[in-house]
Enzyme design. Structure first.
Site, short mmCIF file in Angstrom:
data_model
loop_
_atom_site.label_atom_id
_atom_site.label_comp_id
_atom_site.label_asym_id
_atom_site.label_seq_id
_atom_site.Cartn_x
_atom_site.Cartn_y
_atom_site.Cartn_z
NE ARG A 377 20.01 8.42 -51.18
CZ ARG A 377 20.46 8.25 -52.42
NH1 ARG A 377 21.68 8.64 -52.74
NH2 ARG A 377 19.70 7.69 -53.34
CG HIS A 378 17.87 5.14 -48.43
ND1 HIS A 378 18.54 4.56 -49.49
CD2 HIS A 378 17.03 6.05 -48.97
CE1 HIS A 378 18.12 5.09 -50.63
NE2 HIS A 378 17.20 6.01 -50.35
CG HIS A 563 13.69 9.26 -48.67
ND1 HIS A 563 13.59 8.01 -49.26
CD2 HIS A 563 12.68 9.32 -47.75
CE1 HIS A 563 12.56 7.36 -48.73
NE2 HIS A 563 11.99 8.13 -47.81
#
Length: 636
Positions: A377-378, A563
């Site tokens: 995930r970012h 995401h």
């Protein structure tokens, strides 16, 4: 005694509970606790909750539960009667458990230790726990020399279940024994017990992936069911309030920063329920501590899923084949009544909390020659940290960016459509960049090679991927392939249009390591606003397969930076699993923190993929509030 359903109905929000007291006796341990000044109802609850192991254990439990809002509530515990194997057969079953986890990953059977269920869960008042154990002792004593030795077991294998079944004639004998125990329990403890009426068996595996069946079947055939074994009838209990909750274990300590937060101590267990999550926010969950009984919000990345039996309490066990052998829990704690060394070895593992079998950790580094898909995930988002009005704070009337906080980046890439495009496509923070760089450094230190890196077109994902490459010291070598097909579920985008993402050429001009020659598998023009859940899941799976196919034969490891939803959507069907429903999917996604990282390894012998331990340690971080020295230090 009240019906079980009525007891469950009493479990209402803690703040509304009225304190009440019990009135029954528990034996000499109880007398000692009463002489120390503890109220009778609390002393009984402490003894039942610790399996009557010792006065010291009960005292420790009481002192740790002083703030437990249920401390004076008379809700009983739930009990169950199992047969547990000991000796050589038990060791073989333990080997199967460990090897099956290592080979095929965890399945539902790993939630509870090897056993044969003799009765369903039933409720028993705290004051009757000793009487319940006496009922079991009496029953076992009356069954001397009536049990078949060895107990005949037959291997059964189907497409989704593997187990060892007791032959029908012997199963009937065990069911009569269970019925006798039920009668003794009713007479001695005034407890109604429902004997298990289904086929008696030891579950080896169930709810596993279809592709894992050959490997599990091979391991199961390696169990010699004729090995020596003594079976012990053992009583366990669990807290009735949390029977339908998820059990989690604390990994890291946490000190509350707000009144509604829960203190965490490593090794403690936390119970959570979907019904209690309405007031929690992203990255946080609401739970109750086993160690203290207190409830509150806690950071989700400080805990991990635990086995169902990890919080069960052991109350006592008796050998069925050697009636003189028993482990009793009472006034003096564990009391040995036999010199059978094999039995002693098994009983020693039965402590106050029933410890589940410990899983074997897979090798941190993927196996030689195996392909790995990493999904990450970012990093921390600017709009989440500084709120949705950060644009008005950071851009002047002419649209020039002004840094307002050290955690804001010194500069942002220019956007052809104006700064308002940042509203739907926010950057990450300075800490988000450092988080991503830490992940890259960890991959480098673990000697993990990333051959290809793909990311969602969201700026926060591109920036995260760029900083991961920095940590890997590959920012001038590796190139990020921006893939619109990896964007999150478009239903979560506000408004009727998708973000206007910065084109790869402009990202490269802003010194981000982007491959401007890459041609996406799914162009941005093909994405639709407010897509259905089924469309999103299908799209993510399709693009992931296309990426893996594109890289096949050109390198082993692929990293996707996207995401929170990507960790689930890009890996679940890859493992041969069917997608979850949308509600369960959302519950999984909301537990994935910034830089949440997973590893999916290709099984060369099965032709499918499975989740395995990542080659890097987890990254834990907590929320911090803004600090205004004027408001804090200049108070009058």
């Amino acid at each position: 005694m009240a019906a079980k359903e009525d007891l469950y109905s009493k479990i209402i929000p803690r703040r509304n509970r009225q304190h009440r007291a019990g009135t029954v006796k528990h034996g000499s341990s109880l007398e000692i606790l009463l002489s120390m000044g503890f109220p009778k109802a609390r002393a009984q609850k402490a003894l039942a909750s610790t399996g009557g192991r010792s006065v010291q254990a009960a005292c420790d439990w009481l002192f740790s539960h002083l703030d437990d809002p249920f401390l004076d509530d008379p809700l009983p515990r739930e009990y169950v009667l199992y047969l547990r194997p000991t000796g050589p057969l038990a060791q073989k079953l333990n080997d199967f458990w460990q090897q099956s986890k290592q080979t095929c990953g965890k399945n539902k059977a790993h939630n509870i230790f090897p056993h044969i269920t003799l009765c369903q869960f039933f409720v028993c008042e705290d004051s009757k726990a000793d009487a319940l154990c006496e009922a079991l002792q009496t029953t076992v004593s009356s069954w001397k020399s009536k049990f078949p030795a060895p107990l005949p077991l037959e291997l059964y294998i189907s497409s989704n279940f593997i187990g060892l079944f007791v032959s029908d004639d012997c199963a009937d004998v065990l069911k009569i024994f269970a019925a006798d125990f039920a009668r003794e329990a009713l007479e001695k403890a005034e407890v109604r017990v429902e004997p298990h009426r289904k086929q008696l068996h030891v579950t080896l595996a169930y709810h596993f992936q279809a592709a894992h069946l050959p490997a599990l079947e091979k391991l199961a055939h390696g169990i010699d069911v004729t090995l020596g074994c003594d079976w012990v009838a053992a009583i366990f209990s669990r807290d009735i309030r949390f029977a339908n909750h998820e059990t989690l274990q604390v990994l890291y300590p946490y000190l509350p920063q707000n009144d509604d937060e829960l203190e965490l101590l490593p090794g403690d267990f936390i119970f959570t329920s979907p019904a209690e999550q309405s007031n929690s926010s992203e990255g946080w969950t609401f739970g109750t501590s086993l160690g203290t009984g207190c409830s509150g919000l806690l950071p989700e990345n400080y805990i991990s899923k635990a086995d169902e039996c990890g919080t069960w309490v052991f109350h006592g066990s008796y050998s069925l084949l050697n009636s003189s052998s028993a482990i009793c829990v009472g006034d003096g704690g564990l009391e040995r009544k036999s010199h059978d060394e094999n039995f002693l070895g098994d009983a020693a593992s039965l402590t106050i909390i029933c410890q589940p079998m410990q899983p074997l950790r897979l090798n941190a580094a993927p196996g030689p020659g195996k392909r790995c898909l990493f999904v990450c995930r970012h990093g921390e988002r600017m709009d989440v940290v500084f709120g949705k009005y950060w644009l008005s704070q950071c851009f002047d009337a002419k649209g020039h960016y002004v840094r307002r906080n050290l955690n804001m980046l010194p500069s942002l890439p220019p956007r052809s459509g104006g700064y308002r495009e940042y509203e739907k496509d926010a950057p990450i923070t300075v800490l988000g960049c450092k988080q991503a760089k830490l992940v890259g450094q960890a991959l480098l230190e673990s000697n993990t090679v990333v051959d290809f890196i793909y990311c969602s077109p969201s700026l926060r994902c591109v920036q995260t991927a760029h900083n991961v490459l920095k940590g890997l010291k590959q920012e001038n070598k590796g190139k990020i392939r921006v893939e619109p097909g990896l964007f999150e579920w478009t239903k979560w985008v506000s408004g009727s249009s998708l973000p206007a993402w910065i084109p790869p050429t402009e990202l490269a001009a802003a010194n981000l390591s982007v491959d401007t020659t890459y041609r996406p598998h799914l162009p941005a023009s093909k994405l639709l606003p407010s897509e259905t859940y089924e469309t999103y899941i299908s799209r993510s799976f399709h693009v992931t397969k296309e990426i893996l196919s594109e890289c096949n034969g050109k390198g082993n490891n692929v990293l996707i930076v996207a995401h929170a939803s990507s960790l689930e959507a890009c890996t679940r069907q890859l493992q041969g699993l069917t997608p979850q429903n949308a509600k369960d999917f959302v519950q999984v996604v909301r537990k994935i923190p910034y830089l949440g990282f997973c590893c999916c390894e290709e099984l060369s012998d099965c032709g499918i993929w499975q989740l395995t331990d990542p080659p890097i340690l987890p990254l834990t971080h907590g929320p911090t509030g803004g600090f205004n020295w004027r408001e804090t230090l200049l108070q009058e």
